[in-house]
Structures are given as C-alpha cells and as structure tokens.
Design an enzyme around this catalytic site. Structure first.
Site, PDB file in Angstrom:
ATOM      1  N   GLU A 176      -2.675  -1.637   2.181  1.00 51.04           N
ATOM      2  CA  GLU A 176      -2.597  -2.672   3.059  1.00 51.04           C
ATOM      3  C   GLU A 176      -2.556  -2.325   4.424  1.00 51.04           C
ATOM      4  O   GLU A 176      -1.798  -2.516   5.468  1.00 51.04           O
ATOM      5  CB  GLU A 176      -1.293  -3.479   2.938  1.00 51.04           C
ATOM      6  CG  GLU A 176      -1.320  -4.275   1.565  1.00 51.04           C
ATOM      7  CD  GLU A 176      -0.032  -5.019   1.441  1.00 51.04           C
ATOM      8  OE1 GLU A 176       1.059  -4.986   2.095  1.00 51.04           O
ATOM      9  OE2 GLU A 176      -0.058  -6.109   0.674  1.00 51.04           O
ATOM     10  N   GLU A 374      -2.772  -6.853  -6.250  1.00 49.03           N
ATOM     11  CA  GLU A 374      -1.334  -7.343  -6.087  1.00 49.03           C
ATOM     12  C   GLU A 374      -1.556  -8.734  -6.014  1.00 49.03           C
ATOM     13  O   GLU A 374      -2.322  -9.357  -5.095  1.00 49.03           O
ATOM     14  CB  GLU A 374      -0.713  -6.729  -4.751  1.00 49.03           C
ATOM     15  CG  GLU A 374      -0.366  -5.417  -4.933  1.00 49.03           C
ATOM     16  CD  GLU A 374       0.343  -5.017  -3.750  1.00 49.03           C
ATOM     17  OE1 GLU A 374       1.130  -5.844  -3.145  1.00 49.03           O
ATOM     18  OE2 GLU A 374       0.589  -3.980  -3.225  1.00 49.03           O
TER      19      GLU A 374
HETATM   20  P1  P53 Z   1       7.894  -7.719  -0.756  1.00 51.08           P
HETATM   21  C1  P53 Z   1       3.946  -8.411   3.657  1.00 51.08           C
HETATM   22  C2  P53 Z   1       2.790  -9.162   3.364  1.00 51.08           C
HETATM   23  C3  P53 Z   1       2.041  -9.084   2.324  1.00 51.08           C
HETATM   24  C4  P53 Z   1       2.299  -7.879   1.479  1.00 51.08           C
HETATM   25  O1  P53 Z   1       6.127  -7.603  -0.719  1.00 51.08           O
HETATM   26  C5  P53 Z   1       3.167  -7.025   1.743  1.00 51.08           C
HETATM   27  C6  P53 Z   1       4.083  -7.323   2.646  1.00 51.08           C
HETATM   28  C7  P53 Z   1       5.074  -6.398   3.050  1.00 51.08           C
HETATM   29  O2  P53 Z   1       6.340  -6.707   2.744  1.00 51.08           O
HETATM   30  O3  P53 Z   1       3.449  -5.969   0.914  1.00 51.08           O
HETATM   31  C8  P53 Z   1       2.927  -5.889  -0.358  1.00 51.08           C
HETATM   32  O4  P53 Z   1       8.154  -6.380  -1.520  1.00 51.08           O
HETATM   33  C9  P53 Z   1       2.857  -4.312  -0.640  1.00 51.08           C
HETATM   34  C10 P53 Z   1       3.880  -4.059  -1.705  1.00 51.08           C
HETATM   35  C11 P53 Z   1       5.093  -5.008  -1.479  1.00 51.08           C
HETATM   36  C12 P53 Z   1       4.424  -6.398  -1.872  1.00 51.08           C
HETATM   37  O5  P53 Z   1       3.438  -6.792  -1.110  1.00 51.08           O
HETATM   38  O6  P53 Z   1       8.035  -7.422   0.687  1.00 51.08           O
HETATM   39  O7  P53 Z   1       1.565  -3.779  -1.078  1.00 51.08           O
HETATM   40  O8  P53 Z   1       4.532  -2.702  -1.607  1.00 51.08           O
HETATM   41  O9  P53 Z   1       6.275  -4.903  -2.440  1.00 51.08           O
HETATM   42  C13 P53 Z   1       5.522  -7.491  -2.039  1.00 51.08           C
HETATM   43  O10 P53 Z   1       8.342  -8.945  -1.284  1.00 51.08           O
END
Ligand code: P53
Length: 476
Positions: A176, A374
């Site tokens: 990201e 993801e």
């Molecule tokens: P969490 C922000 C927006 C989109 C994805 O996020 C993001 C974030 C950061 O918070 O992160 C990704 O755990 C990232 C993972 C993360 C996952 O999305 O904040 O690649 O490490 O855990 C979900 O709910």
C-alpha cells in the site's frame, strides 16, 4: 469465459507484524510496528520513542503465529487455500536494516514457513515491506527521507530473492505504497516510510521524496529479482479506494479525477517506469524541488512490475468547494460521506460494485494482470458458548464482493490472478492496533488488552469459504 481461470489463486492474506509476535526471537530487531501502541476507532495509535515500559504494544505477541504457524497453515489447507500471502519481517533478516550480512536464524524461519506451505500445496505470496521496516532506520537515518535506504532495501530484497527463489514465485515490493498520500496524519507516513515529521515541517514534499526513493528501490529490486531468476513475478501493491464525485456537477467530476491522480500516480511509476505529467506540473506549481536524478529515472524504466497487487475495502467520495479553486485533493479534508452506501462500525464505506469498478479502472489504465491481495470486513465477532462465531455479515460482505469480481472477469474481461481476503485468521489491526476489529475465518481468543488463550476456532465463514474455493467461486 464462464468463471475464474484454472489455477486461480484463492487464499488468504496477513502481514508478519500483525500475526507473528516473537518480536525479540531469533535475533529479530525492533520494527516500526513494535513502537506503536494499541488505539481504537477515533483514537490514534501512539508512536513512542522506542519501546517504553507500561505501554500496550499489541504487535509484540500478536497471535503468536511465530510458534503456531504449523497448526494455522493446516487450517488454511483445510479451507483449500492455493496460496497464502504474508510478508517477510525485514527485521528478522536485517535486525537494524544497515548490516552487511543477514541474520541466519531469521532466514531459517521463513525457509521453514515456506517449506510447510509447499508441503500442504499452498503457494506463498510474499510482500517485502509491509509496515514493518527496522526502527533503527528511523532513528539513525530519518526513514525513507534518506536516499541511503535504497541500498539497504535492495540488499534485503536480493538476499531473500536469492534464498527463496525456488520456493516463492509471487512477490510484491511495498505494501500500500500510496497510503502515504494521506500525509497529514502520523500513521501512514510512519508505517509506510518510517517518517516522523518535525514540528511545522511542510509534510507534502517530504512524502513525495520518500515515495520517490521507495519507487526507485522497488524498481531496482524488480530488476535484481528478474536477474536472479527470470521466473519470479514481482508486483506492486496499491491500496485501492476509488474516489467518486459526490454529484455529476462538472467540477465534482474534475475534483474526483484530480483526487485519483493524487492517490494513484504511484501505480503509473511502478507500471510505466515514469512520472505522469500531471504530477510533474504539480511539483512545479508548488515549488517542490525533489531529489530525482537521471540515474533514478533510468532505474525506474528498468524495473517495471509484472502485475498489480491491490487491496480493496471501500470507496471514497469527494466534491469541489469554493475555497479550493485549483481542485487540489487533500485526503484529510477532501473526503465526504457517500449517501448511497452503508458503513462498517469503523466507518469504512461498504461498496462491492466499487471492486468491479476498481478492477476495470486498473485494467483499462495498465493492461497488466491484477491480483486482489486484500479484501475483507473488519467487525466485532461474538464467540458463542459452543465455540462458533455466526459471522453471516462477513459472508454477506465477501460474497457480494466476489460476485462483482466475477462480473469484472466474465463480463468485462479483466485478467485476474487471484483473491486473498485479508486477515484470514484474526490478527492485530494495522490502523487501530485492536484485536476486536476482526477479519478472520478463524477466531483467535485474544482481546484488546492482550487477555485470552490464543486458541483458534472455525467461524461460520470458514466452511463457507471452503465451499467457495472448492467450487472455484460458483457457490457463494
Ligand atoms: P485495519 C487503511 C486503508 C486501507 C487499507 O486495515 C489499510 C489501511 C490502514 O489501516 O491497510 C491495509 O487493520 C493493510 C493491512 C491492514 C488492512 O488493510 O486498519 O495492508 O495491513 O490490516 C486492514 O482494519
């Protein structure tokens, strides 16, 4: 085409710092994730000056995957995973980041982990830098504001490409990388780039400089990886939140276009090996004098990625306002709520159609294979007395997204390599540091304060996802 291609990479995704724990084992160094406390929705994680006594650092133990990975991988295999996306903790290989020789115990850990995956018929998909660079590189070098990090990263990349080339085919460089477009908050600059801003500093050019060094490092790594073994497939990793105009007013549309430029130019550099003209013009207008050399430009053209990996959780919306005549996008202030979609408990807009749109957007722009690395629904789960979790809301979210993903493949002709839902086993949230923001098919008994047995149990979505994989996405 009637569905997903043969060999479609169904699986799940995690990141080292969010599940491994073992933060001081096997010679591991302190990473940026190790100095972040637990926050909550609306309460930012604190970035402390080193590891301080009395603070709650959820990543230190995480879910103890470091010791339990064999059992966890068995559960993934039971669901039928074809692949498993995780990251290599840079600090296990180069504990401080600037050493000349790697740490053998760290290398051995990932050898064992990848061997175990392959034994179960699961292909590892590996991110090199997923929010866990060595903390030493922050304190000694100022993080990615320093050009020296390019060499440190490339050394790390070469070591792991060489070591694992016969075990790992699919790689991504920086997780990201475009999250740091949100430079007013402290989280993304620190997790992406190890940046701690000075009081009063103009943050924006620092962000562009750090991102530039990362893009050069990524390109050099891609080039080196291909030289080490031409079979390696090395991608970028972009956080895709497509930005819609709030209305069809022409200036709202232009605002949305500018917003997309400002959030996704990173992909242009990764894929095309050069900066888009709109960004060069923006640098000029703002008077940003960045350190971008001819050698850098050359490197960028020689390290274009093989595929685009991306995360998709939500869409954004924006609108033009009178006080912003240039229609400049600022991620902290320019986003508005979309009245047509629902939100999660953490305020993330739920928009399955946005995934189809994103797949088409990427494919129209770049014509490269895409990999959804993801996607998922962070929610509060309730463990029933019989040990199950009735997470129908998660099934509904994922089914709706897979359905749109299928339309993008079957109706729109997008070339999609695979799909790995995020946090396939409950883990520490990156954004908030919480355990209670859960994504998994597998429940882990641990709460925000760190209490719990760490026992694993299958949620309702576990069997559902198993069926999805067995039917190659037909049974949703
Ligand atoms: P969490 C922000 C927006 C989109 C994805 O996020 C993001 C974030 C950061 O918070 O992160 C990704 O755990 C990232 C993972 C993360 C996952 O999305 O904040 O690649 O490490 O855990 C979900 O709910």
């Amino acid at each position: 085409m009637s569905g997903f291609k043969a060999g479609f990479l169904w699986g799940g995704a995690v990141a080292a710092h969010q599940l491994e724990g073992g933060w001081q084992e096997g010679g591991k160094g302190i990473s940026v994730a190790d100095v972040m406390t637990a926050g909550a929705h609306g309460v930012p994680r604190e970035i402390t000056d080193g590891v301080l006594p009395g603070k709650n650092y959820p990543n230190h133990e995480a879910i103890d995957f470091y010791h339990r990975y064999k059992d966890d991988l068995k559960l993934f295999a039971e669901m039928g995973y074809k692949c498993f996306r995780t990251s290599i903790a840079w600090t296990r290989i180069f504990p401080k980041g600037d050493e000349l020789e790697p740490n053998e115990a760290g290398l051995q850990f990932y050898d064992d982990l990848f061997d175990e995956c392959l034994k179960l018929g699961i292909e590892p998909v590996i991110t090199l830098s997923h929010f866990e660079m060595p903390y030493h590189l922050v304190t000694e070098y100022g993080g990615w504001r320093n050009r020296k990090l390019i060499d440190f990263f490339v050394r790390f990349a070469k070591v792991v490409f060489t070591r694992y080339q016969h075990k790992v085919k699919y790689w991504m460089t920086f997780n990201e990388i475009n999250n740091q477009a949100n430079f007013h908050e402290d989280f993304a600059p620190f997790t992406n780039s190890g940046l701690k801003y000075l009081p009063g500093e103009d943050r924006e050019p620092v962000m562009y400089q750090a991102a530039h060094y990362e893009l050069v490092a990524s390109a050099l790594a891609v080039k080196a990886g291909h030289e080490i073994n031409s079979a390696l497939q090395i991608g970028c990793m972009i956080a895709m939140c497509p930005i819609y105009p709030l209305s069809c007013a022409p200036n709202d549309m232009m605002m949305a276009m500018n917003a997309m430029h400002r959030r996704y130019w990173f992909t242009d550099v990764h894929v095309r090996g050069k900066y888009p003209q709109h960004l060069l013009n923006y640098f000029e207008r703002r008077g940003f004098a960045l350190d971008i050399t001819e050698e850098d430009k050359q490197a960028l053209t020689q390290g274009c990625v093989d595929y685009i990996g991306f995360s998709y959780y939500m869409s954004f919306a924006t609108k033009a306002t009178d006080d912003n005549p240039q229609l400049d996008y600022d991620e902290t202030t320019s986003l508005v709520s979309n009245p047509y979609v629902q939100k999660s408990d953490w305020g993330w807009q739920i928009d399955p159609v946005g995934l189809r749109y994103s797949l088409n957007w990427f494919y129209d722009h770049y014509q490269l294979p895409l990999f959804i690395v993801e996607n998922g629904f962070g929610a509060i789960d309730v463990l029933e007395s019989d040990g199950t979790v009735n997470d129908q809301y998660r099934i509904d979210y994922l089914a709706a997204h897979i359905n749109e993903m299928k339309k993008a493949v079957v109706e729109d002709g997008v070339d999609l390599m695979g799909y790995t839902p995020w946090g396939c086993i409950d883990l520490v949230s990156a954004g908030t540091g919480e355990m209670k923001k859960r994504y998994g098919f597998i429940y882990v008994d641990k709460d925000n304060e760190g209490n719990g047995t760490l026992a694993r149990s299958r949620k309702k979505s576990f069997n559902w996802y198993k069926e999805v994989i067995a039917s190659n996405g037909e049974k949703l």
